[in-house]
Design a protein around this motif. Structure first.
Motif, PDB file in Angstrom:
ATOM      1  N   TRP A 213       0.775  -1.196  -0.098  1.00 28.53           N
ATOM      2  CA  TRP A 213      -0.098  -0.011   0.017  1.00 28.53           C
ATOM      3  C   TRP A 213       0.935   1.197   0.040  1.00 28.53           C
ATOM      4  O   TRP A 213       0.603   2.273  -0.741  1.00 28.53           O
ATOM      5  CB  TRP A 213      -1.131   0.157   1.230  1.00 28.53           C
ATOM      6  CG  TRP A 213      -1.648   1.114   1.217  1.00 28.53           C
ATOM      7  CD1 TRP A 213      -1.783   2.308   2.016  1.00 28.53           C
ATOM      8  CD2 TRP A 213      -2.987   1.383   0.356  1.00 28.53           C
ATOM      9  NE1 TRP A 213      -2.856   3.397   1.535  1.00 28.53           N
ATOM     10  CE2 TRP A 213      -3.552   2.773   0.877  1.00 28.53           C
ATOM     11  CE3 TRP A 213      -3.729   0.604  -0.667  1.00 28.53           C
ATOM     12  CZ2 TRP A 213      -4.867   3.402  -0.244  1.00 28.53           C
ATOM     13  CZ3 TRP A 213      -4.793   1.418  -1.321  1.00 28.53           C
ATOM     14  CH2 TRP A 213      -5.152   2.630  -0.973  1.00 28.53           C
ATOM     15  N   LEU A 252      -6.485  -1.208   2.322  1.00 31.62           N
ATOM     16  CA  LEU A 252      -6.268  -2.041   1.271  1.00 31.62           C
ATOM     17  C   LEU A 252      -7.043  -3.096   1.074  1.00 31.62           C
ATOM     18  O   LEU A 252      -7.722  -3.141  -0.176  1.00 31.62           O
ATOM     19  CB  LEU A 252      -4.824  -2.928   1.228  1.00 31.62           C
ATOM     20  CG  LEU A 252      -4.465  -3.692   0.207  1.00 31.62           C
ATOM     21  CD1 LEU A 252      -4.610  -3.018  -1.504  1.00 31.62           C
ATOM     22  CD2 LEU A 252      -3.182  -4.313   0.306  1.00 31.62           C
ATOM     23  N   PHE A 253      -7.496  -3.876   2.127  1.00 33.95           N
ATOM     24  CA  PHE A 253      -8.465  -5.053   2.145  1.00 33.95           C
ATOM     25  C   PHE A 253      -9.956  -4.839   2.538  1.00 33.95           C
ATOM     26  O   PHE A 253     -10.571  -5.634   2.279  1.00 33.95           O
ATOM     27  CB  PHE A 253      -7.817  -6.250   2.984  1.00 33.95           C
ATOM     28  CG  PHE A 253      -6.438  -6.662   2.478  1.00 33.95           C
ATOM     29  CD1 PHE A 253      -6.376  -7.640   1.225  1.00 33.95           C
ATOM     30  CD2 PHE A 253      -5.296  -6.187   2.958  1.00 33.95           C
ATOM     31  CE1 PHE A 253      -5.430  -8.092   0.799  1.00 33.95           C
ATOM     32  CE2 PHE A 253      -4.037  -6.756   2.455  1.00 33.95           C
ATOM     33  CZ  PHE A 253      -4.128  -7.799   1.404  1.00 33.95           C
ATOM     34  N   GLN A 260      -7.116   0.269  -4.525  1.00 34.59           N
ATOM     35  CA  GLN A 260      -7.333  -1.001  -3.930  1.00 34.59           C
ATOM     36  C   GLN A 260      -7.493  -2.060  -5.042  1.00 34.59           C
ATOM     37  O   GLN A 260      -6.890  -3.159  -5.044  1.00 34.59           O
ATOM     38  CB  GLN A 260      -8.444  -0.906  -3.132  1.00 34.59           C
ATOM     39  CG  GLN A 260      -8.053  -0.025  -1.560  1.00 34.59           C
ATOM     40  CD  GLN A 260      -8.505   1.209  -1.879  1.00 34.59           C
ATOM     41  OE1 GLN A 260      -8.624   1.760  -2.994  1.00 34.59           O
ATOM     42  NE2 GLN A 260      -8.803   1.827  -0.639  1.00 34.59           N
ATOM     43  N   GLU A 261      -8.418  -1.639  -6.085  1.00 31.17           N
ATOM     44  CA  GLU A 261      -8.627  -2.914  -7.185  1.00 31.17           C
ATOM     45  C   GLU A 261      -7.412  -3.259  -7.961  1.00 31.17           C
ATOM     46  O   GLU A 261      -7.137  -4.184  -8.320  1.00 31.17           O
ATOM     47  CB  GLU A 261      -9.847  -2.358  -7.966  1.00 31.17           C
ATOM     48  CG  GLU A 261     -11.093  -2.087  -7.301  1.00 31.17           C
ATOM     49  CD  GLU A 261     -11.926  -1.558  -8.308  1.00 31.17           C
ATOM     50  OE1 GLU A 261     -11.656  -1.186  -9.428  1.00 31.17           O
ATOM     51  OE2 GLU A 261     -13.195  -1.063  -8.013  1.00 31.17           O
ATOM     52  N   LEU A 264      -5.139  -5.125  -5.482  1.00 32.26           N
ATOM     53  CA  LEU A 264      -5.404  -6.418  -5.276  1.00 32.26           C
ATOM     54  C   LEU A 264      -5.497  -7.378  -6.661  1.00 32.26           C
ATOM     55  O   LEU A 264      -5.332  -8.644  -6.464  1.00 32.26           O
ATOM     56  CB  LEU A 264      -7.047  -6.521  -4.852  1.00 32.26           C
ATOM     57  CG  LEU A 264      -7.295  -5.860  -3.260  1.00 32.26           C
ATOM     58  CD1 LEU A 264      -8.472  -5.627  -2.907  1.00 32.26           C
ATOM     59  CD2 LEU A 264      -6.673  -6.793  -2.361  1.00 32.26           C
ATOM     60  N   HIS A 265      -5.704  -6.772  -7.639  1.00 32.48           N
ATOM     61  CA  HIS A 265      -5.612  -7.521  -8.978  1.00 32.48           C
ATOM     62  C   HIS A 265      -4.265  -8.230  -9.187  1.00 32.48           C
ATOM     63  O   HIS A 265      -4.156  -9.416  -9.324  1.00 32.48           O
ATOM     64  CB  HIS A 265      -5.945  -6.680 -10.104  1.00 32.48           C
ATOM     65  CG  HIS A 265      -5.853  -7.441 -11.536  1.00 32.48           C
ATOM     66  ND1 HIS A 265      -6.841  -8.250 -11.757  1.00 32.48           N
ATOM     67  CD2 HIS A 265      -4.986  -7.313 -12.457  1.00 32.48           C
ATOM     68  CE1 HIS A 265      -6.612  -8.767 -13.175  1.00 32.48           C
ATOM     69  NE2 HIS A 265      -5.442  -8.100 -13.624  1.00 32.48           N
ATOM     70  N   LEU A 267      -2.065  -8.829  -6.665  1.00 34.62           N
ATOM     71  CA  LEU A 267      -1.907  -9.711  -5.670  1.00 34.62           C
ATOM     72  C   LEU A 267      -2.360 -10.969  -5.955  1.00 34.62           C
ATOM     73  O   LEU A 267      -1.979 -12.233  -5.973  1.00 34.62           O
ATOM     74  CB  LEU A 267      -2.213  -9.189  -4.394  1.00 34.62           C
ATOM     75  CG  LEU A 267      -1.602  -8.198  -3.569  1.00 34.62           C
ATOM     76  CD1 LEU A 267      -2.412  -7.750  -2.510  1.00 34.62           C
ATOM     77  CD2 LEU A 267      -0.373  -8.686  -3.286  1.00 34.62           C
ATOM     78  N   ARG A 268      -3.595 -11.006  -6.539  1.00 35.44           N
ATOM     79  CA  ARG A 268      -4.223 -12.118  -6.816  1.00 35.44           C
ATOM     80  C   ARG A 268      -3.692 -12.892  -8.140  1.00 35.44           C
ATOM     81  O   ARG A 268      -3.517 -14.056  -8.146  1.00 35.44           O
ATOM     82  CB  ARG A 268      -5.758 -12.006  -7.183  1.00 35.44           C
ATOM     83  CG  ARG A 268      -6.652 -11.488  -6.009  1.00 35.44           C
ATOM     84  CD  ARG A 268      -8.041 -11.423  -6.402  1.00 35.44           C
ATOM     85  NE  ARG A 268      -8.790 -10.944  -5.135  1.00 35.44           N
ATOM     86  CZ  ARG A 268      -9.374  -9.767  -5.090  1.00 35.44           C
ATOM     87  NH1 ARG A 268      -9.146  -8.809  -6.016  1.00 35.44           N
ATOM     88  NH2 ARG A 268      -9.839  -9.372  -4.019  1.00 35.44           N
ATOM     89  N   PRO A 279      -4.735 -13.138  -0.718  1.00 37.60           N
ATOM     90  CA  PRO A 279      -4.005 -12.070  -1.092  1.00 37.60           C
ATOM     91  C   PRO A 279      -3.236 -11.396   0.006  1.00 37.60           C
ATOM     92  O   PRO A 279      -2.130 -10.877  -0.310  1.00 37.60           O
ATOM     93  CB  PRO A 279      -4.928 -11.107  -1.932  1.00 37.60           C
ATOM     94  CG  PRO A 279      -6.165 -11.661  -1.372  1.00 37.60           C
ATOM     95  CD  PRO A 279      -5.841 -13.005  -1.044  1.00 37.60           C
TER      96      PRO A 279
END
Length: 350
Positions: A213, A252-253, A260-261, A264-265, A267-268, A279
């Motif tokens: 982050w 973040l979560f 955030q999107e 997270l994208h 991380l996934r 994630p």
């Protein structure tokens, strides 16, 4: 022996025994050995999203110790939300008292000098009274690591250094460090410590925000991670999963937004390639993979999550350069030029 395979070898030994590995906090001979991950006390005493009784906190401490986490990060101003400042440390002390011998199994970090909302106080009177309050609240005769929580623009560095020498000689504090201090602040205090202690007291860490982050300190923002790497100490990384520094919703979560999107994208995507479903675990692997040896501090009070986060260590050493940069880039880390970075979304509005 090649460094990366050797690191993996050490991690594998620890994981066979179900424990998070340990690391020497700095290169000086007297530096303490600490767990490679720590737990933070921001949400202890927080009636909104934390733990509010000693029995729960005792179980939380023991859940950490069971995973090999022996580093616990406290501050006199915790919790910031959901309770009164100081309740966190008081409850932590009550929790320790429930299990004889538990204090001896852990390393306590005690941060001090902030007086909300407008003052930083590193005066002798304030630091002496705060340390004595910590010792009384925790039911112990010493703290393992005292950190100045925030840099004081009005600090008498020589007086603080002399007080640190006094605390050390009294046996009330074993090690000293700082938090959120830029290189100039760190080096000023270390210089004065060298002068008054005969080079016998070294600052052992600088606790700063380090996460996907906010990855800025890993690259261009004041060189704080580089300073640690160069000088042989390890940063403690607060909010390593993007937690709110004043105890609000995780940035973040939990909070929602385009940034955030994007993170997270990434991380996934990397998680799928590495076989990691969570994630948050991938985010921890990202921090743990940095060669400077950052020690992430985790704010969760959920004992199940403590065990889940410990799983990150089985993946350390497996994240590729491309994967690391894809996550860092999503967080705003700039591979080519500082001007590409935009942190306008860093602290999204409620």
């Amino acid at each position: 022996m090649n460094a990366v395979p050797f690191l993996l070898f050490l991690f594998s030994i620890a994981l066979v025994h179900g424990l998070i590995p340990t690391i020497k906090l700095c290169s000086h001979e007297s530096c303490p050995e600490v767990s490679r991950m720590g737990l933070g006390g921001l949400h202890l005493g927080d009636s909104i999203s934390g733990l509010t009784n000693a029995t729960q906190i005792n179980a939380w401490i023991q859940a950490g110790v069971a995973q090999g986490i022996t580093l616990f990060d406290l501050a006199d101003v915790y919790p910031v939300k959901g309770g009164d400042s100081g309740t966190s440390a008081e409850l932590f002390g009550q929790a320790l008292a429930l299990t004889p011998g538990l204090r001896d199994q852990i390393t306590i970090v005690a941060k001090m000098d902030i007086i909300f909302p407008t003052t930083i106080d590193t005066s002798r009177e304030h630091l002496v009274s705060t340390l004595d309050w910590f010792l009384s609240s925790l039911g112990t005769d010493h703290v393992d690591i005292l950190l100045l929580h925030y840099p004081d623009s009005f600090m008498n560095a020589t007086a603080v250094a002399e007080l640190f020498v006094e605390f050390k000689s009294q046996g009330k504090v074993i090690n000293f460090g700082v938090s959120n201090h830029y290189v100039s602040h760190f080096e000023l205090l270390q210089t004065k410590l060298d002068e008054v202690s005969g080079n016998s007291i070294k600052l052992v860490t600088n606790e700063i925000e380090i996460s996907v982050w906010n990855p800025s300190y890993m690259n261009y923002n004041s060189g704080l991670v580089d300073h640690a790497y160069k000088n042989g100490y390890h940063n403690l990384g607060w909010s390593s999963l993007g937690g709110d520094p004043v105890g609000g919703l995780n940035r973040l979560f939990v909070r929602k937004g385009k940034r955030q999107e994007r993170i997270l994208h990434a991380l996934r995507d990397v998680g799928r390639a590495m076989g990691i479903q969570d994630p948050a675990v991938t985010a921890l692997v990202w921090v743990l993979s940095h060669p400077s040896g950052v020690i992430p501090l985790i704010g969760t009070t959920n004992t199940d999550r403590v065990a889940e986060y410990a799983a990150a260590f089985q993946y350390v050493g497996s994240m590729t350069v491309e994967q690391w940069w894809s996550i860092g880039g999503a967080g705003g880390l700039c591979p080519l030029a500082d001007s590409q970075c935009n942190y306008s979304e860093y602290m999204p509005s409620e």
